[in-house]
Design an enzyme around this catalytic site. Structure first.
Site, mmCIF file in Angstrom:
data_model
loop_
_atom_site.group_PDB
_atom_site.id
_atom_site.type_symbol
_atom_site.label_atom_id
_atom_site.label_comp_id
_atom_site.label_asym_id
_atom_site.label_seq_id
_atom_site.Cartn_x
_atom_site.Cartn_y
_atom_site.Cartn_z
ATOM 1 N N THR A 156 -9.880 5.283 5.692
ATOM 2 C CA THR A 156 -8.991 6.266 5.080
ATOM 3 C C THR A 156 -9.077 6.281 3.562
ATOM 4 O O THR A 156 -8.422 7.118 2.926
ATOM 5 C CB THR A 156 -7.534 6.015 5.502
ATOM 6 O OG1 THR A 156 -7.211 4.621 5.334
ATOM 7 C CG2 THR A 156 -7.310 6.409 6.950
ATOM 8 N N SER A 157 -9.862 5.415 2.980
ATOM 9 C CA SER A 157 -10.090 5.470 1.533
ATOM 10 C C SER A 157 -11.373 4.718 1.220
ATOM 11 O O SER A 157 -11.748 3.774 1.933
ATOM 12 C CB SER A 157 -8.917 4.850 0.755
ATOM 13 O OG SER A 157 -9.061 5.101 -0.632
#
Length: 398
Positions: A109-110
């Site tokens: 997610t990042s």
């Protein structure tokens, strides 16, 4: 292992080598961007990251191993100055880099995007001195630092939806002497307090161009976005905003993808077998097989984006040899099953999903299989459309 007394010396040498490599590969055409790459210490924005292990675990899940300066100084610093995207977060959970643990599975997610793409992003947006800039997706803060180094911190606003991500990025940015405006905000709505901007650049992807971004861009200003969808088709577009608030621009070539903005992420759709259970028993013969969308080629990358414009609610999953298409928006579904050199298609629901995809593929072939740079996007209050002189217009989802 013990850290060296002066890691900054090692970092400066590796930074220069990375800048040389990017210049050799054509990623640093402007001297000002090269100077920014040589000046910004990427390692300070990477307290840790994850790399996949050579083998999966007993359940078939990818094993992700943490890398930090304390665990393996050499590997950590070398990776920080490689032209590589480094995963920094899974499932929205911020790691404790002082005591990181091995992960099994999970959705990234990042990340810290590979430096060549970051520089390309800023260059493609035609960012220049004196521009006020909104960056959507601060992430680790490295791309923000490059913009601050190239322009001026006072002209840069960067927003991030994840407060823990932004806190870490802020510590690194301020620690390096950069002072952009930072805020926790959803990029779907831009950032009104600092508007209007000369440039808006997104380091995440959206299903459509958020209307707020057009309203927050000065006439003549530009917006650089990556558009994506639930078929994982991607396209980059550079839009110029007109006096009346509309915008248009061409798609850019290349196979660039960013993580999807969290508010535009694909929804869960359940068990594909449940969706296929109510489909007609007798299949028809497909005119086009799904491999045209699933191949690892630039054309397939482009075709996935065109196809998802026609079926914006569709997700695709393969179980064994069967390819399932599921549309949670319309309640439609389709399956493609191989046999005797052809694909059999079963479709049900209000939308004939694969029939629509085949319509796009027919038009694409009839137009001579045009590349992304031949398509133009038009955005106004009545909709968002992708156009090509030899193909019917494709509308993006509302």
């Amino acid at each position: 292992m013990a850290l060296p007394a002066d890691p900054e010396t090692d970092a400066a040498r590796l930074r220069e080598a990375m800048a040389d490599a990017l210049a050799h590969d054509g990623g640093l055409m402007e001297p000002a961007w090269r100077a920014a790459v040589e000046a910004v210490p990427r390692h300070r924005f990477l307290p840790g990251f994850y790399v996949p292990a050579d083998e999966r675990d007993g359940g078939g899940l990818t094993v992700w191993e943490p890398v930090t300066a304390e665990l393996d100084y050499g590997r950590w610093l070398a990776a920080a100055y490689s032209d590589t995207t480094l995963i920094t977060q899974f499932d929205g959970e911020e790691p404790d880099w002082k005591a990181p643990v091995v992960r099994r599975g999970g959705a990234p997610t990042s990340s810290s995007t590979l430096p060549s793409l970051v520089v390309r992003m800023w260059a493609d947006a035609e960012v220049a001195e004196g521009h006020t800039v909104l960056e959507i997706g601060t992430g680790t803060g490295y791309s923000t630092a490059l913009a601050c180094e190239r322009l001026d911190s006072g002209d840069i606003t960067s927003i991030e939806v994840d407060p823990r991500r932004l806190e870490s990025a802020a510590d690194a940015l301020y620690g390096c002497g950069y002072t952009p405006t930072l805020a926790v905000a959803d990029g779907l709505y831009g950032y009104w307090p600092e508007a209007r901007f000369d440039r808006i650049v997104a380091a995440c992807s959206f299903r459509v161009v958020p209307p707020a971004l057009l309203a927050q861009t000065r006439p003549g200003g530009k917006i650089l976005l990556t558009l994506s969808g639930w078929l994982y088709g991607y396209a980059r577009v550079l839009l110029t905003v007109a006096d009346d608030g509309t915008a248009e621009g061409a798609l850019l070539p290349g196979t660039v993808s960013f993580m999807t903005a969290r508010t535009h992420a694909a929804p869960s759709f359940g068990n594909p077998a449940h969706w296929s259970a109510g489909l007609p028993d007798k299949p028809r013969t497909a005119r086009h097989g799904p491999e045209r969308l699933m191949a690892t080629t630039e054309e397939a990358f482009h075709l996935r984006f065109l196809a998802q414009c026609a079926v914006p609610g569709v997700q695709l999953v393969t179980t064994g040899e069967v390819v399932h298409l599921v549309d949670v928006v319309s309640g439609s579904a389709a399956t493609l099953t191989p046999g005797d050199g052809v694909w059999g298609v079963r479709e049900g629901g209000p939308v004939r999903l694969w029939d629509r995809v085949e319509g796009v593929l027919d038009a694409f072939d009839g137009a001579g299989r045009p590349g992304p740079e031949t398509f133009t996007m038009h955005v106004w209050g009545g909709g968002q459309f992708l156009r090509h002189p030899k193909m019917p217009g494709l509308s993006l989802p509302s």
